[in-house]
Design an enzyme around this catalytic site. Sequence first.
Site, PDB file in Angstrom:
ATOM      1  N   TYR A  21      31.192  28.495 -47.372  1.00 35.89           N
ATOM      2  CA  TYR A  21      31.871  29.648 -47.968  1.00 35.89           C
ATOM      3  C   TYR A  21      33.375  29.399 -48.128  1.00 35.89           C
ATOM      4  CZ  TYR A  21      27.422  31.216 -46.262  1.00 35.89           C
ATOM      5  OH  TYR A  21      26.085  31.275 -45.995  1.00 35.89           O
ATOM      6  N   TYR A 149      20.827  39.838 -45.661  1.00 37.23           N
ATOM      7  CA  TYR A 149      21.193  38.451 -45.969  1.00 37.23           C
ATOM      8  C   TYR A 149      19.953  37.582 -45.808  1.00 37.23           C
ATOM      9  CZ  TYR A 149      23.022  33.758 -45.801  1.00 37.23           C
ATOM     10  OH  TYR A 149      23.226  32.427 -46.064  1.00 37.23           O
ATOM     11  N   ASP A 246      11.998  38.404 -42.584  1.00 39.86           N
ATOM     12  CA  ASP A 246      12.871  37.242 -42.427  1.00 39.86           C
ATOM     13  C   ASP A 246      13.394  37.265 -40.996  1.00 39.86           C
ATOM     14  OD1 ASP A 246      14.938  35.443 -42.315  1.00 39.86           O
ATOM     15  OD2 ASP A 246      15.831  36.014 -44.242  1.00 39.86           O
ATOM     16  N   LYS A 275      16.695  28.659 -37.944  1.00 47.72           N
ATOM     17  CA  LYS A 275      17.805  28.679 -36.987  1.00 47.72           C
ATOM     18  C   LYS A 275      17.451  28.161 -35.585  1.00 47.72           C
ATOM     19  CE  LYS A 275      21.261  31.229 -39.330  1.00 47.72           C
ATOM     20  NZ  LYS A 275      21.094  32.197 -40.408  1.00 47.72           N
TER      21      LYS A 275
END
Length: 425
Positions: A21, A149, A246, A275
């Site tokens: 980002y 997200y 998710d 993750k």
Amino acid sequence: MPDPHIEELLRLDREHVWHPYGPMPGRQQPLVVESAAGVRLRVAGHGELVDGMSSWWSAIHGYNHPVLNEAARGQLDRMSHVMFGGLTHEPAVRLAQRLVEMSPAGLEHVFLADSGSVSVEVALKMCLQYWRSLGLPEKRRMLTWRGGYHGDTWQPMSVCDPEGGMHGLWAGVLPEQVFADAPPSAYEESYAEHLRQTVERHAHELAAVIVEPVVQGAGGMRFHSPAYLRVLREACDAHDVLLVFDEIATGFGRTGALFAAEHAALTPDVMCVGKALTGGYLTLAATLCTPRVAQGISRGEVPVLAHGPTFMGNPLAAAVACASIDLLLGQDWLAEVKRIEAGLREGLSAAREVPGVRDVRVLGAIGVVQLDHEVDIAAATRAAVAEGVWVRPFRDLVYTMPPYVTGDEDLARITRAVCAAAREG
Ligand SMILES: *Cc1c(COP(=O)(O)O)cnc(C)c1O
């Protein structure tokens, strides 16, 4: 004394290396990590910093863990990778077996992907193809709620928060999905009704509802009542829409349940994990689905799922993932998460007194301080580093999700640093 070797690394980094980002060249100078062990990062020029981030939710057992190192080394000596087309191997099979056993009942098939975003791509492709196979190609949109997200590749971006999120730039270019309002934290019947009506109104064109259960992560670190998940499950069942969870951030114990779906005692049709899957060692994710979804796809005109990343099922990552799951399940992980939850509640309560703090919230091993302004990341980072802690604020949020092995003293240091970062940021 500036170290010339580190100075050179930073110069080359600024000239050549994109960071997440970030602009090119970068505006903020990153810290250089030389090594990491337990809950500590060794950072050039700053000594050891206690890690408050678990490297974005992933390093749940801390760094340089002897058991995970051994699993990686053992697998390295056998093979680090082979293709997955036409071949299989024990690490992938054993990992799939573990995931099926530990995940909510009914999820029985596992697609191993190479990153969280890709696992979301696969989940959405599964849902679209399911309806196409059943002769209903018009069911091709996704519904989600605002504030979410789901990753940075194309389809996942389309279900991220369309305004406050990182991908607002792409409005008009991304597929247009259906957005419900962001979920309130507590249960409100009027919001439940809003969800039911939105699903019903769009059911004819919806392939799936996709949400992050209980915790919205990178979209704003918001928590919501698990009862909304039951509302979604019922609405999806009533109106022939698939439900995707998710769990890439929430999976493997972070919220105080192995998977956040357990807070609502239900099974989604499709679930993504990533993750913490490899304990933060290697990039790996997985998409799980029910036999209904798999069989639906297999009955179609094109009876295969056309997806197969080069590094699918990577043996090295899968072997470490198996070891990480065994390590997690072989201990009283819930007691550790509850201990961290109590420590975060106590330590972060001081942040309520800090001017400019709008909200302090804790769930499981997640602590969030929300400010009433955009965080000055450089100033907040400096304040945390001065306390000997690594945190990475974003937007109006200073937050922490420490490794589960973080001891009480280190945890107290983390909460002091979060308060300091909130004060200075
Ligand atoms: C991080 C994250 C992703 C994306 O995973 P990557 O491995 O970064 O591609 C997707 N969904 C959620 C909820 C996440 O937290």
